[in-house]
Design an enzyme around this catalytic site. Structure first.
Site, PDB file in Angstrom:
ATOM      1  N   THR A 125      46.694  35.958  24.093  1.00 31.74           N
ATOM      2  CA  THR A 125      46.748  36.889  25.223  1.00 31.74           C
ATOM      3  C   THR A 125      46.578  38.349  24.782  1.00 31.74           C
ATOM      4  O   THR A 125      47.048  38.752  23.723  1.00 31.74           O
ATOM      5  CB  THR A 125      48.112  36.720  25.935  1.00 31.74           C
ATOM      6  OG1 THR A 125      48.195  35.365  26.371  1.00 31.74           O
ATOM      7  CG2 THR A 125      48.264  37.646  27.132  1.00 31.74           C
ATOM      8  N   GLU A 126      45.909  39.124  25.649  1.00 29.67           N
ATOM      9  CA  GLU A 126      45.706  40.560  25.388  1.00 29.67           C
ATOM     10  C   GLU A 126      46.138  41.349  26.619  1.00 29.67           C
ATOM     11  O   GLU A 126      46.294  40.764  27.696  1.00 29.67           O
ATOM     12  CB  GLU A 126      44.217  40.815  25.080  1.00 29.67           C
ATOM     13  CG  GLU A 126      43.790  40.066  23.828  1.00 29.67           C
ATOM     14  CD  GLU A 126      42.372  40.362  23.387  1.00 29.67           C
ATOM     15  OE1 GLU A 126      41.658  41.098  24.107  1.00 29.67           O
ATOM     16  OE2 GLU A 126      41.997  39.866  22.321  1.00 29.67           O
ATOM     17  N   GLY A 130      44.774  37.553  30.253  1.00 27.16           N
ATOM     18  CA  GLY A 130      45.824  36.546  30.134  1.00 27.16           C
ATOM     19  C   GLY A 130      45.257  35.195  30.546  1.00 27.16           C
ATOM     20  O   GLY A 130      44.788  34.425  29.703  1.00 27.16           O
ATOM     21  N   GLN A 335      73.333  27.844  43.537  1.00 26.13           N
ATOM     22  CA  GLN A 335      73.786  27.749  44.933  1.00 26.13           C
ATOM     23  C   GLN A 335      74.997  26.819  45.067  1.00 26.13           C
ATOM     24  O   GLN A 335      75.964  27.150  45.749  1.00 26.13           O
ATOM     25  CB  GLN A 335      72.624  27.255  45.814  1.00 26.13           C
ATOM     26  CG  GLN A 335      72.867  27.390  47.300  1.00 26.13           C
ATOM     27  CD  GLN A 335      72.937  28.851  47.751  1.00 26.13           C
ATOM     28  OE1 GLN A 335      72.370  29.721  47.105  1.00 26.13           O
ATOM     29  NE2 GLN A 335      73.649  29.104  48.827  1.00 26.13           N
ATOM     30  N   GLY A 338      77.966  28.584  44.036  1.00 23.77           N
ATOM     31  CA  GLY A 338      78.317  29.768  44.831  1.00 23.77           C
ATOM     32  C   GLY A 338      78.492  31.013  43.977  1.00 23.77           C
ATOM     33  O   GLY A 338      77.737  31.243  43.028  1.00 23.77           O
ATOM     34  N   GLY A 339      79.521  31.785  44.287  1.00 18.99           N
ATOM     35  CA  GLY A 339      79.774  33.043  43.568  1.00 18.99           C
ATOM     36  C   GLY A 339      79.922  32.822  42.070  1.00 18.99           C
ATOM     37  O   GLY A 339      79.445  33.612  41.253  1.00 18.99           O
ATOM     38  N   GLU A 362      52.159  29.452  28.540  1.00 26.53           N
ATOM     39  CA  GLU A 362      51.167  28.419  28.203  1.00 26.53           C
ATOM     40  C   GLU A 362      50.280  28.086  29.402  1.00 26.53           C
ATOM     41  O   GLU A 362      49.913  26.931  29.610  1.00 26.53           O
ATOM     42  CB  GLU A 362      51.851  27.163  27.638  1.00 26.53           C
ATOM     43  CG  GLU A 362      52.786  27.512  26.517  1.00 26.53           C
ATOM     44  CD  GLU A 362      52.402  26.936  25.163  1.00 26.53           C
ATOM     45  OE1 GLU A 362      53.041  27.299  24.195  1.00 26.53           O
ATOM     46  OE2 GLU A 362      51.459  26.159  25.084  1.00 26.53           O
ATOM     47  N   THR A 364      49.820  29.895  33.487  1.00 33.63           N
ATOM     48  CA  THR A 364      50.635  29.923  34.705  1.00 33.63           C
ATOM     49  C   THR A 364      50.458  28.594  35.446  1.00 33.63           C
ATOM     50  O   THR A 364      49.479  27.860  35.227  1.00 33.63           O
ATOM     51  CB  THR A 364      50.169  31.045  35.656  1.00 33.63           C
ATOM     52  OG1 THR A 364      48.806  30.762  36.033  1.00 33.63           O
ATOM     53  CG2 THR A 364      50.233  32.420  34.986  1.00 33.63           C
TER      54      THR A 364
HETATM   55  N1  COS Z   1      39.874  21.088  25.677  1.00 33.82           N
HETATM   56  C1  COS Z   1      38.680  21.264  25.073  1.00 33.82           C
HETATM   57  N2  COS Z   1      37.749  22.119  25.524  1.00 33.82           N
HETATM   58  C2  COS Z   1      38.047  22.821  26.639  1.00 33.82           C
HETATM   59  C3  COS Z   1      39.268  22.689  27.300  1.00 33.82           C
HETATM   60  C4  COS Z   1      40.206  21.768  26.776  1.00 33.82           C
HETATM   61  N3  COS Z   1      41.397  21.574  27.351  1.00 33.82           N
HETATM   62  N4  COS Z   1      39.279  23.519  28.369  1.00 33.82           N
HETATM   63  C5  COS Z   1      38.101  24.156  28.378  1.00 33.82           C
HETATM   64  N5  COS Z   1      37.358  23.727  27.322  1.00 33.82           N
HETATM   65  C6  COS Z   1      36.001  24.139  26.972  1.00 33.82           C
HETATM   66  C7  COS Z   1      35.034  23.777  28.104  1.00 33.82           C
HETATM   67  O1  COS Z   1      34.585  22.433  27.958  1.00 33.82           O
HETATM   68  C8  COS Z   1      33.933  24.777  27.893  1.00 33.82           C
HETATM   69  O2  COS Z   1      33.128  24.350  26.824  1.00 33.82           O
HETATM   70  P1  COS Z   1      31.514  24.389  26.924  1.00 33.82           P
HETATM   71  O3  COS Z   1      31.156  25.846  27.147  1.00 33.82           O
HETATM   72  O4  COS Z   1      31.059  23.876  25.599  1.00 33.82           O
HETATM   73  O5  COS Z   1      31.124  23.540  28.078  1.00 33.82           O
HETATM   74  C9  COS Z   1      34.679  26.022  27.410  1.00 33.82           C
HETATM   75  O6  COS Z   1      35.917  25.545  26.881  1.00 33.82           O
HETATM   76  C10 COS Z   1      34.940  27.023  28.516  1.00 33.82           C
HETATM   77  O7  COS Z   1      35.681  26.372  29.507  1.00 33.82           O
HETATM   78  P2  COS Z   1      35.705  26.835  31.015  1.00 33.82           P
HETATM   79  O8  COS Z   1      34.307  27.201  31.425  1.00 33.82           O
HETATM   80  O9  COS Z   1      36.420  25.800  31.801  1.00 33.82           O
HETATM   81  O10 COS Z   1      36.554  28.179  30.914  1.00 33.82           O
HETATM   82  P3  COS Z   1      37.207  29.003  32.095  1.00 33.82           P
HETATM   83  O11 COS Z   1      37.309  30.392  31.625  1.00 33.82           O
HETATM   84  O12 COS Z   1      36.536  28.750  33.395  1.00 33.82           O
HETATM   85  O13 COS Z   1      38.658  28.357  32.296  1.00 33.82           O
HETATM   86  C11 COS Z   1      40.937  28.147  31.697  1.00 33.82           C
HETATM   87  C12 COS Z   1      39.475  28.026  31.293  1.00 33.82           C
HETATM   88  C13 COS Z   1      41.204  29.025  32.889  1.00 33.82           C
HETATM   89  C14 COS Z   1      41.467  26.747  31.953  1.00 33.82           C
HETATM   90  C15 COS Z   1      41.548  28.760  30.426  1.00 33.82           C
HETATM   91  O14 COS Z   1      41.057  30.060  30.232  1.00 33.82           O
HETATM   92  C16 COS Z   1      43.042  28.771  30.431  1.00 33.82           C
HETATM   93  O15 COS Z   1      43.672  27.740  30.166  1.00 33.82           O
HETATM   94  N6  COS Z   1      43.633  29.966  30.707  1.00 33.82           N
HETATM   95  C17 COS Z   1      45.026  30.154  30.551  1.00 33.82           C
HETATM   96  C18 COS Z   1      45.314  30.636  29.178  1.00 33.82           C
HETATM   97  C19 COS Z   1      46.706  30.369  28.805  1.00 33.82           C
HETATM   98  O16 COS Z   1      47.231  29.279  28.962  1.00 33.82           O
HETATM   99  N7  COS Z   1      47.348  31.393  28.264  1.00 33.82           N
HETATM  100  C20 COS Z   1      48.683  31.269  27.845  1.00 33.82           C
HETATM  101  C21 COS Z   1      48.874  32.187  26.719  1.00 33.82           C
HETATM  102  S1  COS Z   1      49.002  31.386  25.251  1.00 33.82           S
HETATM  103  S2  COS Z   1      50.908  30.958  25.232  1.00 33.82           S
END
Ligand code: COS
Length: 384
Positions: A125-126, A130, A335, A338-339, A362, A364
């Site tokens: 995360t940056e 996120g 709840q 209570g208090g 991990e 939302t």
């Molecule tokens: N396992 C393996 N590959 C995966 C995957 C998974 N679970 N999820 C996505 N990918 C791959 C996709 O197959 C795709 O690969 P190709 O380009 O080769 O087809 C690539 O990753 C990009 O995936 P996608 O297009 O689905 O990316 P999006 O940005 O649309 O969405 C989400 C991905 C939103 C699911 C992802 O960014 C995410 O989980 N975000 C939340 C981040 C997070 O949990 N942060 C918590 C902080 S760390 S504690």
């Protein structure tokens, strides 16, 4: 399918329970109050083998699976969600190095992470990215056999405490997820500094900080997997991490339910224990039912993972459901009491604060719904 714990799982549950009663429960309030991470207890967890459960024995692991790992996490979380989160976070570099690292990386880092000789973190995360993880901006520029990394990571659990981090950075700038690479970085590398300890609603015994990287010089041998493969590594790691967060949430919910139940059978109003009023006993029944349902979902995700079967959707469902019910259970536990539930004399107000972040970390719970629904669309599309 078997709904009973086997002998090894029973033994593990007993031994972690005993460990927690002795080493964790008596100290939790003090750790939370002083906002101090109990690194010495983390080390004892490592020495007792609890951190290496799903990793190969040749790297100081126990050679077991996630079904066993979640038993341990739930028991730790019943007493200290802060410690459980630190164990779960330590697990991300462990599983990434185990699954994607080369032999040298495994030998160098895995045994130490399993015994907590060193502890680990995960830096994705940056400040501006996120949920939209593939847009991160931290950049690693290749110069010969080195990378020079610049950027900022935010909300990093255990930052400043952990010795080693899996850090995700762009190695190209086309905007694709294939531009991202996973690196092993260590706390002592020149150019790495940490921000102030964030002030949080809960999990106060863990440190959450920013990580600043200024011309950090990282050798090419610290790349995990291949260049450009980092996003997939991060996503696969988060699939596993979501199972550990579900287990942590179940531990918190169990602790809250226990506290509310004990209170309800001893607290008397209108001449009888309050548990004899349906306004109290029915929410308790809902808690018990939902906790059990969440545990089954979580065990199923772990079962699939242990068998090498796809589990991404199941992990997201477990994380979504377990953390939502943890929020509901802890809120209702307050709840019921209570208090008294609102007072710091009882731990349920802490459980409620801790449950909240489980719906956020991990990924939302909205991101979990995105993951689940995308799997559903893919599954139905195959039949059309
Ligand atoms: N396992 C393996 N590959 C995966 C995957 C998974 N679970 N999820 C996505 N990918 C791959 C996709 O197959 C795709 O690969 P190709 O380009 O080769 O087809 C690539 O990753 C990009 O995936 P996608 O297009 O689905 O990316 P999006 O940005 O649309 O969405 C989400 C991905 C939103 C699911 C992802 O960014 C995410 O989980 N975000 C939340 C981040 C997070 O949990 N942060 C918590 C902080 S760390 S504690």
């Amino acid at each position: 399918m078997d709904f009973m714990y086997n002998e090894v799982q029973e033994m593990l549950k007993d031994s972690i329970k005993r460990f927690v009663e002795k080493e964790v429960s008596p100290h939790v309030d003090e750790w939370e109050e002083r906002m101090e991470f109990p690194i010495e207890v983390m080390k004892k967890l490592g020495e007792n083998g609890f951190l290496g459960i799903p990793y190969p024995e040749e790297y100081n692991g126990q050679g077991l699976g996630y079904q066993e790992y979640i038993i341990v996490l739930e028991e730790i979380a019943r007493a200290s969600a802060s410690l459980a989160i630190a164990v779960a976070v330590n697990g991300l570099p462990q599983l990434i190095i185990d699954k994607f690292g080369n032999e040298e990386q495994k030998r160098k880092y895995l045994p130490k992470l399993s015994t907590a000789e060193i502890t680990g973190g995960f830096a994705l995360t940056e400040p501006d990215y996120g949920s939209d993880a593939k847009s991160i901006k931290t950049f690693a520029e290749r110069r010969g056999d080195r990378y020079i990394i610049n950027g900022t990571k935010r909300f990093i659990s255990q930052a400043g405490v952990a010795d080693l981090y899996i850090l995700l950075a762009r190695t190209q700038n086309t905007g694709s997820s294939h531009d991202i690479t996973a690196f092993i970085i260590t706390k002592d590398m020149k150019g790495i500094t940490f921000g102030k300890k964030e002030r949080k609603m809960g999990l106060n015994a863990t440190a959450t900080r920013e990580i600043y990287l200024e011309d950090v010089d990282v050798p090419v041998e610290n790349v995990v997997g291949k260049e450009g493969y980092g996003f997939k590594i991060a996503m696969m790691a988060l699939d596993s991490g979501r199972i550990t967060i579900a287990a942590t949430a179940i531990g918190i919910a169990e602790a809250a339910k226990d506290c509310a139940l004990r209170y309800a059978v001893t607290r008397r109003q209108f001449g009888k224990p309050i548990v004899e009023f349906q306004g109290v006993s029915f929410p308790l029944a809902d808690m018990e039912t939902k906790i059990n349902a969440a545990r089954l979902l979580t065990q199923r995700a772990a079962f699939l993972r242990d068998r090498g079967l796809p589990y991404s959707k199941e992990a997201a469902m477990a994380k979504l459901f377990a953390t939502d019910i943890a929020m509901e259970v802890t809120t209702n536990a307050v709840q019921v009491m209570g208090g008294n539930g609102y007072m710091k004399d009882y731990p349920v107000e802490r459980y409620m604060r801790e449950a909240k972040v489980m719906q956020i970390v991990e990924g939302t719970n909205q991101i979990q719904k995105l993951v689940i629904s995308r799997h559903m669309v893919r599954e139905i599309s195959r039949t059309l």
